[in-house]
Design a protein around this motif. Sequence first.
Motif, PDB file in Angstrom:
ATOM      1  N   ALA A 145      11.768  36.092  24.308  1.00 57.36           N
ATOM      2  CA  ALA A 145      12.021  37.047  23.228  1.00 57.36           C
ATOM      3  C   ALA A 145      13.513  36.984  22.926  1.00 57.36           C
ATOM      4  O   ALA A 145      14.269  36.352  23.669  1.00 57.36           O
ATOM      5  N   LEU A 146      13.938  37.627  21.845  1.00 56.45           N
ATOM      6  CA  LEU A 146      15.359  37.583  21.483  1.00 56.45           C
ATOM      7  C   LEU A 146      16.224  38.046  22.640  1.00 56.45           C
ATOM      8  O   LEU A 146      17.261  37.480  22.937  1.00 56.45           O
ATOM      9  N   VAL A 147      15.796  39.131  23.274  1.00 56.95           N
ATOM     10  CA  VAL A 147      16.452  39.626  24.485  1.00 56.95           C
ATOM     11  C   VAL A 147      15.456  39.481  25.622  1.00 56.95           C
ATOM     12  O   VAL A 147      14.318  39.963  25.524  1.00 56.95           O
ATOM     13  N   HIS A 148      15.844  38.759  26.660  1.00 59.47           N
ATOM     14  CA  HIS A 148      14.961  38.587  27.828  1.00 59.47           C
ATOM     15  C   HIS A 148      15.853  38.584  29.066  1.00 59.47           C
ATOM     16  O   HIS A 148      16.487  37.583  29.400  1.00 59.47           O
ATOM     17  N   ALA A 196      13.310  50.060  21.593  1.00 55.65           N
ATOM     18  CA  ALA A 196      12.121  49.197  21.544  1.00 55.65           C
ATOM     19  C   ALA A 196      12.256  48.050  22.533  1.00 55.65           C
ATOM     20  O   ALA A 196      12.883  47.025  22.237  1.00 55.65           O
ATOM     21  N   PHE A 197      11.715  48.239  23.716  1.00 51.90           N
ATOM     22  CA  PHE A 197      11.686  47.132  24.675  1.00 51.90           C
ATOM     23  C   PHE A 197      10.456  47.254  25.546  1.00 51.90           C
ATOM     24  O   PHE A 197       9.832  48.317  25.618  1.00 51.90           O
ATOM     25  N   ARG A 198      10.096  46.133  26.185  1.00 51.25           N
ATOM     26  CA  ARG A 198       8.978  46.119  27.123  1.00 51.25           C
ATOM     27  C   ARG A 198       9.502  45.788  28.503  1.00 51.25           C
ATOM     28  O   ARG A 198      10.456  45.033  28.646  1.00 51.25           O
ATOM     29  N   LEU A 199       8.843  46.334  29.517  1.00 50.33           N
ATOM     30  CA  LEU A 199       9.115  45.968  30.911  1.00 50.33           C
ATOM     31  C   LEU A 199       7.867  45.296  31.445  1.00 50.33           C
ATOM     32  O   LEU A 199       6.770  45.827  31.288  1.00 50.33           O
ATOM     33  N   VAL A 200       8.049  44.137  32.084  1.00 49.75           N
ATOM     34  CA  VAL A 200       6.897  43.418  32.631  1.00 49.75           C
ATOM     35  C   VAL A 200       7.205  43.026  34.077  1.00 49.75           C
ATOM     36  O   VAL A 200       8.308  42.567  34.381  1.00 49.75           O
ATOM     37  N   HIS A 209      11.035  42.038  34.052  1.00 50.60           N
ATOM     38  CA  HIS A 209      11.425  41.395  32.797  1.00 50.60           C
ATOM     39  C   HIS A 209      11.689  42.507  31.783  1.00 50.60           C
ATOM     40  O   HIS A 209      10.852  43.397  31.597  1.00 50.60           O
ATOM     41  N   ILE A 210      12.826  42.457  31.114  1.00 52.49           N
ATOM     42  CA  ILE A 210      13.097  43.322  29.962  1.00 52.49           C
ATOM     43  C   ILE A 210      13.004  42.431  28.729  1.00 52.49           C
ATOM     44  O   ILE A 210      13.730  41.434  28.620  1.00 52.49           O
ATOM     45  N   LEU A 211      12.094  42.781  27.838  1.00 53.65           N
ATOM     46  CA  LEU A 211      11.862  41.969  26.637  1.00 53.65           C
ATOM     47  C   LEU A 211      12.083  42.835  25.403  1.00 53.65           C
ATOM     48  O   LEU A 211      11.539  43.939  25.304  1.00 53.65           O
ATOM     49  N   ALA A 212      12.882  42.302  24.491  1.00 54.42           N
ATOM     50  CA  ALA A 212      13.114  43.041  23.248  1.00 54.42           C
ATOM     51  C   ALA A 212      13.407  42.059  22.129  1.00 54.42           C
ATOM     52  O   ALA A 212      13.801  40.920  22.358  1.00 54.42           O
ATOM     53  N   GLY A 213      13.174  42.505  20.931  1.00 53.89           N
ATOM     54  CA  GLY A 213      13.456  41.674  19.770  1.00 53.89           C
ATOM     55  C   GLY A 213      13.777  42.593  18.616  1.00 53.89           C
ATOM     56  O   GLY A 213      14.178  43.734  18.822  1.00 53.89           O
ATOM     57  N   PHE A 236       8.279  40.020  20.289  1.00 56.04           N
ATOM     58  CA  PHE A 236       8.372  40.533  21.649  1.00 56.04           C
ATOM     59  C   PHE A 236       7.145  41.327  22.038  1.00 56.04           C
ATOM     60  O   PHE A 236       6.826  41.459  23.208  1.00 56.04           O
ATOM     61  N   LEU A 237       6.399  41.812  21.038  1.00 51.96           N
ATOM     62  CA  LEU A 237       5.167  42.512  21.398  1.00 51.96           C
ATOM     63  C   LEU A 237       4.142  41.542  21.955  1.00 51.96           C
ATOM     64  O   LEU A 237       3.307  41.890  22.772  1.00 51.96           O
TER      65      LEU A 237
END
Length: 122
Positions: free
Chosen positions: A38-41, A83-87, A104-108, A115-116
């Motif tokens: 993702a843009l931010v990972h 708006a970010f996800r944690l995995v 993992h921190i994922l954001a876009g 990122f979704l």
Amino acid sequence: MSENAPSLFTRIISRDIPAEILYEDELCIVINDIAPQALVHMLVIPKQEIARLVDAGQADQSILGHLLLVAGEVARQFGVDDAFRLVVNNGADAGQTVFHLHLHILAGAKGSKEFLEADIGG
Ligand code: 5GP
């Protein structure tokens, strides 16, 4: 200390292997993923080696909480706190490839499909 060879992430923490280190405190480190999905990972990694999330126990309660708080803090620092996800991939069949616990921190772009739908399994 682990009886086995130090994990990849322990070697990054000890500066044996280079990485883009974004944050560090006495308990954990945050680095950019080498193969961003993702843009931010970013990866939030405890200095203590815990192989998988299920290997953590009651004694690890405070480090687990700390990792979540740091994830929120770095998300704020990088401007993605809205708006970010944690995995967490737990186990090889779930895509875990490095057996040293990490978030993992994922954001876009806000709400972006990128990122979704990021597939960060192995
Ligand atoms: P897992 O698949 O175990 O949940 O996540 C491991 C992550 O570590 C992967 O997203 C992978 O791209 C990342 N990774 C593997 N080797 C390195 C490395 O040498 N440096 C960095 N910064 N990330 C790595």
